[in-house]
Design a protein around this motif. Structure first.
Motif, PDB file in Angstrom:
ATOM      1  N   ALA A  55       0.856  -1.491  -0.121  1.00 20.73           N
ATOM      2  CA  ALA A  55       0.079  -0.037   0.385  1.00 20.73           C
ATOM      3  C   ALA A  55       1.203   1.491   0.135  1.00 20.73           C
ATOM      4  CB  ALA A  55      -1.187   0.546   1.626  1.00 20.73           C
ATOM      5  N   GLU A  56       2.159   1.051   0.676  1.00 19.25           N
ATOM      6  CA  GLU A  56       2.652   2.152   0.510  1.00 19.25           C
ATOM      7  C   GLU A  56       3.336   2.576  -0.317  1.00 19.25           C
ATOM      8  OE1 GLU A  56       5.171   2.757   4.585  1.00 19.25           O
ATOM      9  OE2 GLU A  56       2.930   3.196   5.454  1.00 19.25           O
ATOM     10  N   ARG A  57       4.451   1.385  -0.547  1.00 13.72           N
ATOM     11  CA  ARG A  57       5.474   1.006  -1.490  1.00 13.72           C
ATOM     12  C   ARG A  57       5.515   0.594  -2.493  1.00 13.72           C
ATOM     13  NH1 ARG A  57      10.126   3.884   1.042  1.00 13.72           N
ATOM     14  NH2 ARG A  57      11.340   2.923  -0.713  1.00 13.72           N
ATOM     15  N   GLY A  58       4.088   0.282  -2.697  1.00 18.08           N
ATOM     16  CA  GLY A  58       3.854  -1.305  -3.704  1.00 18.08           C
ATOM     17  C   GLY A  58       4.896  -0.537  -5.228  1.00 18.08           C
ATOM     18  N   GLU A  59       4.297   1.150  -6.292  1.00 18.15           N
ATOM     19  CA  GLU A  59       4.555   1.472  -6.919  1.00 18.15           C
ATOM     20  C   GLU A  59       6.168   1.042  -7.395  1.00 18.15           C
ATOM     21  OE1 GLU A  59       3.266   1.838 -10.244  1.00 18.15           O
ATOM     22  OE2 GLU A  59       1.198   0.989  -8.604  1.00 18.15           O
ATOM     23  N   GLU A  60       6.643   1.629  -6.333  1.00 18.61           N
ATOM     24  CA  GLU A  60       8.376   1.620  -6.084  1.00 18.61           C
ATOM     25  C   GLU A  60       8.817   0.191  -6.129  1.00 18.61           C
ATOM     26  OE1 GLU A  60      11.843   3.387  -3.366  1.00 18.61           O
ATOM     27  OE2 GLU A  60      10.045   4.117  -2.945  1.00 18.61           O
ATOM     28  N   ILE A  61       8.596  -0.370  -5.549  1.00 17.62           N
ATOM     29  CA  ILE A  61       8.691  -2.167  -5.610  1.00 17.62           C
ATOM     30  C   ILE A  61       8.548  -2.817  -6.622  1.00 17.62           C
ATOM     31  CG2 ILE A  61       8.325  -4.505  -5.051  1.00 17.62           C
ATOM     32  CD1 ILE A  61       7.340  -3.273  -2.517  1.00 17.62           C
ATOM     33  N   LYS A  62       7.671  -2.035  -8.004  1.00 14.50           N
ATOM     34  CA  LYS A  62       7.228  -2.449  -9.125  1.00 14.50           C
ATOM     35  C   LYS A  62       8.160  -1.815 -10.372  1.00 14.50           C
ATOM     36  CE  LYS A  62       2.081  -2.751  -9.095  1.00 14.50           C
ATOM     37  NZ  LYS A  62       1.375  -2.726  -9.584  1.00 14.50           N
ATOM     38  N   LYS A  63       8.255  -0.515  -9.873  1.00 13.53           N
ATOM     39  CA  LYS A  63       8.917  -0.383 -10.554  1.00 13.53           C
ATOM     40  C   LYS A  63      10.601  -0.818 -10.637  1.00 13.53           C
ATOM     41  CE  LYS A  63      10.935   3.536  -9.895  1.00 13.53           C
ATOM     42  NZ  LYS A  63      11.185   5.706  -8.634  1.00 13.53           N
ATOM     43  N   HIS A  64      11.496  -1.120  -9.404  1.00  5.74           N
ATOM     44  CA  HIS A  64      12.934  -1.904  -9.513  1.00  5.74           C
ATOM     45  C   HIS A  64      12.774  -3.483  -9.267  1.00  5.74           C
ATOM     46  CE1 HIS A  64      13.131   1.499  -6.871  1.00  5.74           C
ATOM     47  NE2 HIS A  64      15.130   1.709  -7.280  1.00  5.74           N
ATOM     48  N   ASN A  65      11.301  -4.138  -9.666  1.00  6.60           N
ATOM     49  CA  ASN A  65      11.355  -5.242 -10.258  1.00  6.60           C
ATOM     50  C   ASN A  65      11.561  -5.004 -11.313  1.00  6.60           C
ATOM     51  OD1 ASN A  65      10.186  -8.136 -11.565  1.00  6.60           O
ATOM     52  ND2 ASN A  65       9.830  -7.625  -9.513  1.00  6.60           N
ATOM     53  N   PRO A  66      13.061  -6.375 -12.272  1.00 12.16           N
ATOM     54  CA  PRO A  66      13.307  -6.206 -13.165  1.00 12.16           C
ATOM     55  C   PRO A  66      11.761  -6.707 -14.039  1.00 12.16           C
ATOM     56  CG  PRO A  66      14.531  -7.324 -12.206  1.00 12.16           C
ATOM     57  CD  PRO A  66      13.841  -7.636 -11.078  1.00 12.16           C
ATOM     58  N   LEU A  67      10.909  -7.546 -13.830  1.00  6.09           N
ATOM     59  CA  LEU A  67       9.696  -7.590 -14.949  1.00  6.09           C
ATOM     60  C   LEU A  67       8.984  -6.627 -15.031  1.00  6.09           C
ATOM     61  CD1 LEU A  67       9.561 -11.805 -14.618  1.00  6.09           C
ATOM     62  CD2 LEU A  67      10.619 -10.127 -16.681  1.00  6.09           C
ATOM     63  N   GLY A  68       8.758  -5.613 -13.816  1.00 15.66           N
ATOM     64  CA  GLY A  68       7.736  -4.833 -13.479  1.00 15.66           C
ATOM     65  C   GLY A  68       6.744  -4.794 -12.922  1.00 15.66           C
ATOM     66  N   ARG A  69       6.720  -6.009 -12.129  1.00 10.95           N
ATOM     67  CA  ARG A  69       5.371  -6.377 -11.161  1.00 10.95           C
ATOM     68  C   ARG A  69       5.500  -6.695 -10.190  1.00 10.95           C
ATOM     69  NH1 ARG A  69       3.859 -11.305 -13.546  1.00 10.95           N
ATOM     70  NH2 ARG A  69       5.094 -12.235 -14.704  1.00 10.95           N
ATOM     71  N   ILE A  70       3.858  -7.171  -9.487  1.00  8.86           N
ATOM     72  CA  ILE A  70       4.688  -8.559  -8.961  1.00  8.86           C
ATOM     73  C   ILE A  70       4.037  -9.770  -8.972  1.00  8.86           C
ATOM     74  CG2 ILE A  70       4.969  -5.961  -6.735  1.00  8.86           C
ATOM     75  CD1 ILE A  70       1.558  -7.105  -5.978  1.00  8.86           C
ATOM     76  N   GLY A  71       3.826 -10.560  -8.040  1.00  8.30           N
ATOM     77  CA  GLY A  71       2.976 -11.358  -8.423  1.00  8.30           C
ATOM     78  C   GLY A  71       1.220 -11.758  -8.179  1.00  8.30           C
ATOM     79  N   ASP A  72       0.917 -12.696  -9.167  1.00  8.43           N
ATOM     80  CA  ASP A  72      -0.410 -12.462  -8.759  1.00  8.43           C
ATOM     81  C   ASP A  72      -0.943 -13.851  -8.260  1.00  8.43           C
ATOM     82  OD1 ASP A  72      -0.469 -14.620 -11.379  1.00  8.43           O
ATOM     83  OD2 ASP A  72      -0.544 -12.663 -12.950  1.00  8.43           O
ATOM     84  N   ASP A  73      -2.264 -13.587  -9.166  1.00  3.51           N
ATOM     85  CA  ASP A  73      -2.660 -15.545  -8.584  1.00  3.51           C
ATOM     86  C   ASP A  73      -2.449 -16.421  -8.543  1.00  3.51           C
ATOM     87  OD1 ASP A  73      -4.269 -13.360  -6.634  1.00  3.51           O
ATOM     88  OD2 ASP A  73      -6.297 -13.812  -7.701  1.00  3.51           O
ATOM     89  N   HIS A  74      -1.896 -16.564 -10.084  1.00  7.43           N
ATOM     90  CA  HIS A  74      -1.492 -17.142 -10.196  1.00  7.43           C
ATOM     91  C   HIS A  74       0.027 -18.010 -10.696  1.00  7.43           C
ATOM     92  CE1 HIS A  74      -5.319 -17.895 -12.095  1.00  7.43           C
ATOM     93  NE2 HIS A  74      -5.786 -16.483 -12.345  1.00  7.43           N
TER      94      HIS A  74
END
Length: 256
Positions: free
Chosen positions: A207-226
């Protein structure tokens, strides 16, 4: 060939912390492949709801149980009950976990002990109880849920939970050590280290840092339900029959 490699039809999987979150996702991946499911947590209502959902949607046998995995007596009673209900346990997923966010200098001892007791002692007790029947049958797949937090150190702004991080690093070594000890019994022990996924544990951080975490992830996202399902199915199936003692990061490349 592919169907045979990933065939777990009519196997029995026991998933701790399986009533919600990543545990429920893994349970659904297995049930959709024809595997019968036992799930447990401290919240019986969630486990029973998950079991009912899996039975109705996939036509497998599924049951939910309540258990405090920090209690050896409760764990032993539960494993005996599952064996009575299902006849065997082919796949164990140690998914139950706890965390506590606080700076090291302010973390209460009871918080440290709670995290260690659930993430390590609970995993040990469940594995010990299930492992006995796997040794007797000379067959078994054990999947421990670790974390990328146990692979890399995050800045405190991203993750300030040293007990959790330390416990997950220990989960990874427990996996390797047990794999070495039980290979002679034809029991495979591997771990999955998820990166950031939406869950009760990560809700505040995302909630606080989700966008920043995505930005620093090589694939540009977080995990989904699958995102975790394929790895969980791989380690549970014959496809991984020459793989043991490994820790697979499912993290979008965040540990690179």
């Amino acid at each position: 060939m592919q169907k045979e490699l990933f065939n777990i039809e009519n196997k029995v999987a026991f998933i701790t912390g399986g009533g919600r979150g990543l545990g429920r996702q893994i349970a659904e991946a297995y049930a959709s492949s024809g595997c019968h499911i036992a799930v447990c947590s401290r919240h019986l209502d969630q486990c029973e709801e998950t079991a009912q959902y899996l039975e109705e949607k996939y036509g497998v046998k599924a049951k939910g149980y309540s258990c405090n995995i920090q209690s050896e007596n409760e764990v032993n009673e539960l494993v005996n009950q599952i064996l009575s209900d299902f006849g065997q346990i082919d796949i164990l997923v140690n998914n139950s976990g706890a965390t506590w966010g606080a700076p090291v200098e302010e973390m209460p001892l009871e918080a440290w002990e709670k995290v260690m007791n659930v993430n390590l002692t609970g995993m040990f007790l469940v594995t010990k109880a299930v492992g006995k029947q796997m040794i007797e049958r000379r067959s078994g797949k054990i999947i421990n849920i670790g974390s990328v937090a146990g692979i890399k150190a995050e800045p405190p702004e991203v993750l300030n939970a040293i007990g959790y991080s330390t416990s997950k690093a220990a989960v990874h070594h427990f996996t390797k050590d047990l794999a070495r000890k039980w290979a002679r019994h034809q029991i495979y022990v591997n771990a999955i280290a998820p990166g950031f996924f939406p869950s009760k544990m990560t809700k505040h951080v995302l909630a606080e840092r989700g966008e920043e975490i995505k930005k620093h992830n090589p694939l540009g996202r977080i995990g989904d339900d699958h995102a975790l399902m394929g790895a969980a199915l791989y380690f549970a199936s014959p496809a991984s029959d020459f793989v043991t003692g490994q820790v697979l990061a499912v993290d979008g490349g965040s540990t690179l």
